[in-house]
Design a protein around this motif. Structure first.
Motif, PDB file in Angstrom:
ATOM      1  N   UNK A 138      18.205   3.299  62.551  1.00  0.00           N
ATOM      2  CA  UNK A 138      17.492   4.461  63.035  1.00  0.00           C
ATOM      3  C   UNK A 138      18.089   4.835  64.278  1.00  0.00           C
ATOM      4  N   UNK A 139      18.568   4.133  65.092  1.00  0.00           N
ATOM      5  CA  UNK A 139      19.388   4.736  66.512  1.00  0.00           C
ATOM      6  C   UNK A 139      20.739   5.485  66.052  1.00  0.00           C
ATOM      7  N   UNK A 140      21.328   5.108  64.977  1.00  0.00           N
ATOM      8  CA  UNK A 140      22.667   5.855  64.516  1.00  0.00           C
ATOM      9  C   UNK A 140      22.154   6.948  63.635  1.00  0.00           C
ATOM     10  N   UNK A 141      20.970   7.464  63.508  1.00  0.00           N
ATOM     11  CA  UNK A 141      20.689   8.500  62.424  1.00  0.00           C
ATOM     12  C   UNK A 141      21.421   9.830  62.467  1.00  0.00           C
ATOM     13  N   UNK A 195      28.989   7.316  47.053  1.00  0.00           N
ATOM     14  CA  UNK A 195      28.826   5.931  47.668  1.00  0.00           C
ATOM     15  C   UNK A 195      29.934   5.472  48.262  1.00  0.00           C
ATOM     16  N   UNK A 196      31.189   5.470  47.409  1.00  0.00           N
ATOM     17  CA  UNK A 196      32.199   4.968  48.043  1.00  0.00           C
ATOM     18  C   UNK A 196      32.571   5.721  49.204  1.00  0.00           C
ATOM     19  N   UNK A 197      32.885   6.950  49.075  1.00  0.00           N
ATOM     20  CA  UNK A 197      33.478   7.631  50.517  1.00  0.00           C
ATOM     21  C   UNK A 197      32.503   7.649  51.419  1.00  0.00           C
ATOM     22  N   UNK A 198      31.159   7.827  51.319  1.00  0.00           N
ATOM     23  CA  UNK A 198      30.130   7.613  52.491  1.00  0.00           C
ATOM     24  C   UNK A 198      29.860   6.311  52.899  1.00  0.00           C
ATOM     25  N   UNK A 199      30.048   5.461  52.064  1.00  0.00           N
ATOM     26  CA  UNK A 199      29.828   4.062  52.652  1.00  0.00           C
ATOM     27  C   UNK A 199      31.166   3.610  53.587  1.00  0.00           C
ATOM     28  N   UNK A 200      32.279   3.930  52.827  1.00  0.00           N
ATOM     29  CA  UNK A 200      33.396   3.763  53.857  1.00  0.00           C
ATOM     30  C   UNK A 200      33.452   4.389  55.130  1.00  0.00           C
ATOM     31  N   UNK A 201      33.004   5.534  55.292  1.00  0.00           N
ATOM     32  CA  UNK A 201      32.877   6.138  56.469  1.00  0.00           C
ATOM     33  C   UNK A 201      31.827   5.528  57.391  1.00  0.00           C
ATOM     34  N   UNK A 202      30.760   5.268  56.845  1.00  0.00           N
ATOM     35  CA  UNK A 202      29.747   4.564  57.648  1.00  0.00           C
ATOM     36  C   UNK A 202      30.269   3.212  58.336  1.00  0.00           C
ATOM     37  N   UNK A 209       9.367  13.366  58.824  1.00  0.00           N
ATOM     38  CA  UNK A 209       9.783  12.650  57.633  1.00  0.00           C
ATOM     39  C   UNK A 209      10.876  11.595  57.883  1.00  0.00           C
ATOM     40  N   UNK A 210      10.868  10.606  57.177  1.00  0.00           N
ATOM     41  CA  UNK A 210      11.745   9.494  57.168  1.00  0.00           C
ATOM     42  C   UNK A 210      13.025   9.534  56.498  1.00  0.00           C
ATOM     43  N   UNK A 211      13.422  10.769  56.251  1.00  0.00           N
ATOM     44  CA  UNK A 211      14.555  11.024  55.519  1.00  0.00           C
ATOM     45  C   UNK A 211      14.985  12.406  55.598  1.00  0.00           C
ATOM     46  N   UNK A 212      16.312  12.731  55.290  1.00  0.00           N
ATOM     47  CA  UNK A 212      17.063  14.141  55.122  1.00  0.00           C
ATOM     48  C   UNK A 212      17.614  14.189  53.928  1.00  0.00           C
ATOM     49  N   UNK A 213      17.296  15.012  53.081  1.00  0.00           N
ATOM     50  CA  UNK A 213      17.895  15.267  51.864  1.00  0.00           C
ATOM     51  C   UNK A 213      19.370  16.118  52.004  1.00  0.00           C
ATOM     52  N   UNK A 214      20.415  15.517  51.407  1.00  0.00           N
ATOM     53  CA  UNK A 214      21.678  15.982  51.580  1.00  0.00           C
ATOM     54  C   UNK A 214      22.338  15.902  50.139  1.00  0.00           C
ATOM     55  N   UNK A 215      23.551  16.578  49.850  1.00  0.00           N
ATOM     56  CA  UNK A 215      24.225  16.551  48.696  1.00  0.00           C
ATOM     57  C   UNK A 215      25.713  16.058  48.879  1.00  0.00           C
ATOM     58  N   UNK A 216      26.298  15.197  48.566  1.00  0.00           N
ATOM     59  CA  UNK A 216      27.431  14.429  48.635  1.00  0.00           C
ATOM     60  C   UNK A 216      28.579  15.373  47.949  1.00  0.00           C
ATOM     61  N   UNK A 217      29.687  14.855  48.365  1.00  0.00           N
ATOM     62  CA  UNK A 217      30.993  15.715  48.190  1.00  0.00           C
ATOM     63  C   UNK A 217      31.049  15.766  46.549  1.00  0.00           C
ATOM     64  N   UNK A 218      30.587  14.850  45.881  1.00  0.00           N
ATOM     65  CA  UNK A 218      30.838  15.032  44.353  1.00  0.00           C
ATOM     66  C   UNK A 218      29.541  15.496  43.763  1.00  0.00           C
ATOM     67  N   UNK A 219      28.541  16.065  44.390  1.00  0.00           N
ATOM     68  CA  UNK A 219      27.441  16.751  43.809  1.00  0.00           C
ATOM     69  C   UNK A 219      26.141  15.757  43.809  1.00  0.00           C
ATOM     70  N   UNK A 220      26.138  14.707  44.268  1.00  0.00           N
ATOM     71  CA  UNK A 220      25.033  13.758  44.023  1.00  0.00           C
ATOM     72  C   UNK A 220      24.025  14.165  45.142  1.00  0.00           C
ATOM     73  N   UNK A 241      28.394  12.118  59.695  1.00  0.00           N
ATOM     74  CA  UNK A 241      29.254  11.396  58.831  1.00  0.00           C
ATOM     75  C   UNK A 241      29.213  11.833  57.569  1.00  0.00           C
ATOM     76  N   UNK A 242      28.105  11.958  57.019  1.00  0.00           N
ATOM     77  CA  UNK A 242      28.147  12.371  55.711  1.00  0.00           C
ATOM     78  C   UNK A 242      28.457  14.035  55.403  1.00  0.00           C
ATOM     79  N   UNK A 243      28.361  14.725  56.475  1.00  0.00           N
ATOM     80  CA  UNK A 243      29.009  15.889  56.358  1.00  0.00           C
ATOM     81  C   UNK A 243      30.472  16.061  56.709  1.00  0.00           C
ATOM     82  N   UNK A 244      31.002  14.955  57.559  1.00  0.00           N
ATOM     83  CA  UNK A 244      32.409  15.013  57.737  1.00  0.00           C
ATOM     84  C   UNK A 244      33.272  14.719  56.375  1.00  0.00           C
TER      85      UNK A 244
END
Length: 373
Positions: free
Chosen positions: A121-124, A77-84, A151-162, A130-133
């Motif tokens: 949504x406009x920035x999805x 969350x820390x890494x993704x949130x800061x990038x967003x 679907x209203x979401x995409x499933x991903x895996x974060x850098x630390x495995x979440x 960004x999550x990939x970056x």
């Protein structure tokens, strides 16, 4: 055992009994896992002089695993949130991590396994990139199936495995979005920053969070104690009149009222403390829900054939529409059961790698438009 689950979920010292002492560690673990409150059980029995045989390892393992998942999720969350934030994208953390850390009395009570992020949504498309970056990767890669499902979401895996679910809408299925038109842009405009284990995180405001939690719980059947405790704790600071107004605007007054009514009753109250929502919970569909609860008291335990929450999942503005939804969900449940027995749900088609540039573009176009395309 049901009383133990209730004491744990609502942060009360657990009452000990000879009958409960006969339960095995695996039985306690299974009951806690069913309702996602096993770590809370560990807190509830801390005052006991000693635990029955087999309990300590099961409860200690559940608590340690949840704390590890929580720390792992915070790092992602820390890494993704800061990038967003750097990209100027409006976003908010929702569900598991925020509820466990901010809403529940203690962060080691509620189990969760995913990190859920709601983005503008406009920035999805940009948010997914960004999550990939920052080291994430896509799990959902079957673009024809995604285009078809909308679907209203995409499933991903974060850098630390979440496991990270990136939402462009809080209602994943199009049918739910049509039934309950939540205004995501307005929700994000009202978000507030809160401290989450030392991290400044944007979250939905109290009323939007309560609305989302209740609608989500209803669609899931409101049949896990964790979801009802979510609804109970999240309404501690709401402005009830405003929650009722937003529920009406989203055509969600009935599911919100029924979930909150059940949550407050399970917590030991007569019902929800809001005149408008209490009135809605007393309508024909609400009386049906209460009568079923009277016959089969909540919470159910593992192996209970009456755990289904179709009455809550089917709740719609009118009893007639709700009845139609209940019939449809009954058929759907039978189909899911058949697929499970046939072994067909072992395959996750959305996570098959099916490249299709046109389908990918069509899916992102739907997301960016907020589902209007």
């Amino acid at each position: 055992m049901a009383r133990l689950l209730l004491d744990a979920a609502f942060d009360r010292p657990a009452q000990r009994s000879a009958a409960l002492d006969r339960a095995t560690g695996s039985e306690i673990w299974e009951a806690g896992r069913l309702h996602r409150v096993t770590p809370a059980i560990a807190r509830a029995v801390r005052g006991w002089d000693e635990l029955p045989d087999g309990w300590a390892p099961a409860l200690r393992s559940a608590r340690e695993r949840q704390l590890l998942r929580h720390l792992q999720a915070l790092e992602d969350l820390k890494g993704i949130g800061a990038a967003l934030d750097r990209a100027g994208i409006a976003w908010a953390a929702v569900k598991g991590a925020t509820l466990a850390s901010v809403v529940w009395p203690h962060a080691d009570m509620r189990e969760y396994f995913d990190l859920d992020l709601l983005v503008q949504p406009a920035a999805f498309r940009d948010a997914v990139r960004i999550v990939e970056d920052v080291g994430g990767r896509l799990l959902d890669r079957n673009w024809p199936a995604l285009r078809s499902s909308r679907r209203g979401e995409l499933a991903m895996v974060g850098r630390h495995g979440t496991h990270v679910d990136v939402h462009w809408h809080l209602a994943v299925a199009p049918s739910v979005r049509r039934a309950f038109p939540l205004d995501v842009d307005a929700m994000l405009a009202r978000r507030r920053r809160r401290e989450l284990s030392g991290i400044s995180v944007p979250m939905l405001d109290a009323e939007d969070q309560a609305l989302h939690v209740a609608v989500h719980a209803a669609q899931a059947g409101a049949n896990r104690l964790m979801w009802l405790a979510d609804a109970y704790y999240v309404t501690a600071d709401v402005a009830w009149d405003e929650l009722a107004r937003r529920s009406r605007a989203a055509r969600a007054s009935v599911p919100v009222a029924l979930v909150l009514d059940r949550a407050y009753r399970v917590a030991g109250h007569d019902g929800v403390g809001c005149e408008e929502l209490a009135g809605v919970a007393s309508n024909a569909w609400g009386r049906l829900a209460r009568s079923r609860d009277a016959r089969h008291p909540f919470p159910g335990l593992p192996g209970d054939a009456r755990l289904g929450g179709g009455v809550y999942a089917a709740a719609r503005p009118s009893a007639a529409v709700s009845a139609g939804q209940l019939a449809a969900k009954h058929v759907q449940a039978r189909l899911i059961g058949w697929r499970h027995r046939a072994g067909r749900d072992a395959v996750r088609p959305l996570q098959e790698d099916v490249p299709d540039v046109a389908a990918r573009e069509a899916y992102f176009a739907t997301a960016v438009s907020g589902g209007r395309r």
